[in-house]
Design an enzyme around this catalytic site. Structure first.
Site, PDB file in Angstrom:
ATOM      1  N   LYS A 280      -7.342  15.254  -6.402  1.00 21.31           N
ATOM      2  CA  LYS A 280      -6.425  15.972  -7.338  1.00 21.31           C
ATOM      3  C   LYS A 280      -6.191  16.906  -7.874  1.00 21.31           C
ATOM      4  CE  LYS A 280      -6.559  11.007  -9.125  1.00 21.31           C
ATOM      5  NZ  LYS A 280      -4.499  10.553  -8.987  1.00 21.31           N
TER       6      LYS A 280
ATOM      7  N   ALA B 296     -11.305  17.029  -5.332  1.00 15.89           N
ATOM      8  CA  ALA B 296     -10.429  17.633  -4.085  1.00 15.89           C
ATOM      9  C   ALA B 296      -9.546  16.939  -4.426  1.00 15.89           C
ATOM     10  CB  ALA B 296     -10.906  17.978  -2.915  1.00 15.89           C
TER      11      ALA B 296
ATOM     12  N   ASP C 245       0.837  -1.105   0.060  1.00 11.15           N
ATOM     13  CA  ASP C 245       0.153  -0.659  -0.133  1.00 11.15           C
ATOM     14  C   ASP C 245       0.796   1.721   0.138  1.00 11.15           C
ATOM     15  OD1 ASP C 245      -1.692   2.460   0.782  1.00 11.15           O
ATOM     16  OD2 ASP C 245      -3.537   0.620   2.035  1.00 11.15           O
TER      17      ASP C 245
ATOM     18  N   TYR D  23     -12.924  13.074  -4.644  1.00 11.25           N
ATOM     19  CA  TYR D  23     -12.090  12.741  -5.598  1.00 11.25           C
ATOM     20  C   TYR D  23     -11.559  13.572  -6.382  1.00 11.25           C
ATOM     21  CZ  TYR D  23      -9.294   9.890  -8.847  1.00 11.25           C
ATOM     22  OH  TYR D  23      -8.661   9.757  -9.739  1.00 11.25           O
TER      23      TYR D  23
END
Length: 232
Positions: A156, A154, A58, A152
């Site tokens: 990026k 925000a 991860d 999402y």
């Protein structure tokens, strides 16, 4: 031989980019959370005869990020870092009013904090490369207001700004933040399960367009695959 680190390489755009670079003779360090899928992707690249180090984990784990860079160092360094791994936060997407805050925090960790952490880890090797470059995968949701895409988008938008500042702080590198456009991926299907994706490009259609950045080495900045394709 050039070496690239690609996160989120077990499927979608990451896997497609890995295949396109391997076909050009690049050695690769691949990351993915699903060990089985990642091994399958790495095995498929063996036909190209390049060296591939596939490390399941991860990207929000600092130890895993250090392992990725260490693996690249053993292959010879880092010429290209592709921060492609990302999560939506919530599936399917919901309006901001309903967006769970914990899911937003998780998306920030994966989509913003982890790429910065990996950049910090890889910078010494990137600076040593003859043509070091960072490619951060963005989205049109970073600059357009689409209903349900606020959380999402925000993350990026934050990644775009980090990329822009990194480009100023590291003038010796190329830093590209790239909107690949809509693609027929598991992520898009999960975001909007009722959407018809039959006419949407495959990641394999987009990867060669992004390779133009390595070929032409335009200045650091924000690019979009549709615009790159249209400028041919």
């Amino acid at each position: 031989m050039a070496v690239a680190i690609i996160t989120g390489a077990s499927r979608g755009l990451g896997r497609a980019l890995a295949g396109a670079l391997a076909a050009r003779g690049w050695d690769l360090v691949l990351d993915g959370r699903d060990a089985g899928r990642l091994k399958e992707a790495a095995d498929a690249l063996s036909v190209h005869g390049t060296r591939v180090s596939a490390l399941a984990g991860d990207v929000t784990d600092a130890r895993h990020r250090a392992e990725l860079v260490a693996a690249a160092w053993r292959l010879g360094g880092v010429d290209l870092l592709v921060n492609n791994a990302g999560i939506l936060g919530v599936e399917p997407l919901v309006p901001l009013e309903e967006h769970p805050l914990e899911a937003f925090r998780a998306a920030l960790e994966t989509n913003v904090v982890a790429p910065l952490g990996l950049v910090q880890e890889a910078l010494p090797l990137l600076r040593q490369a003859a043509a070091g470059a960072v490619l951060n995968v963005s989205s049109d949701a970073a600059v357009e207001a689409y209903r349900t895409w606020g959380g999402y988008g925000a993350t990026k938008a934050a990644l775009d700004q980090l990329s822009a500042v990194l480009a100023v702080e590291e003038p010796g590198l190329r830093v590209w933040w790239v909107d690949p456009g809509g693609m027929r991926t598991d992520m898009l299907a999960a975001a909007e399960p009722d959407e018809d994706l039959s006419g949407t490009p495959e990641p394999e259609d987009v990867a060669p367009v992004l390779l133009r950045l390595m070929d032409e080495r335009p200045p650091s900045g924000r690019y979009s695959a549709p615009a790159l394709l249209g400028s041919r």
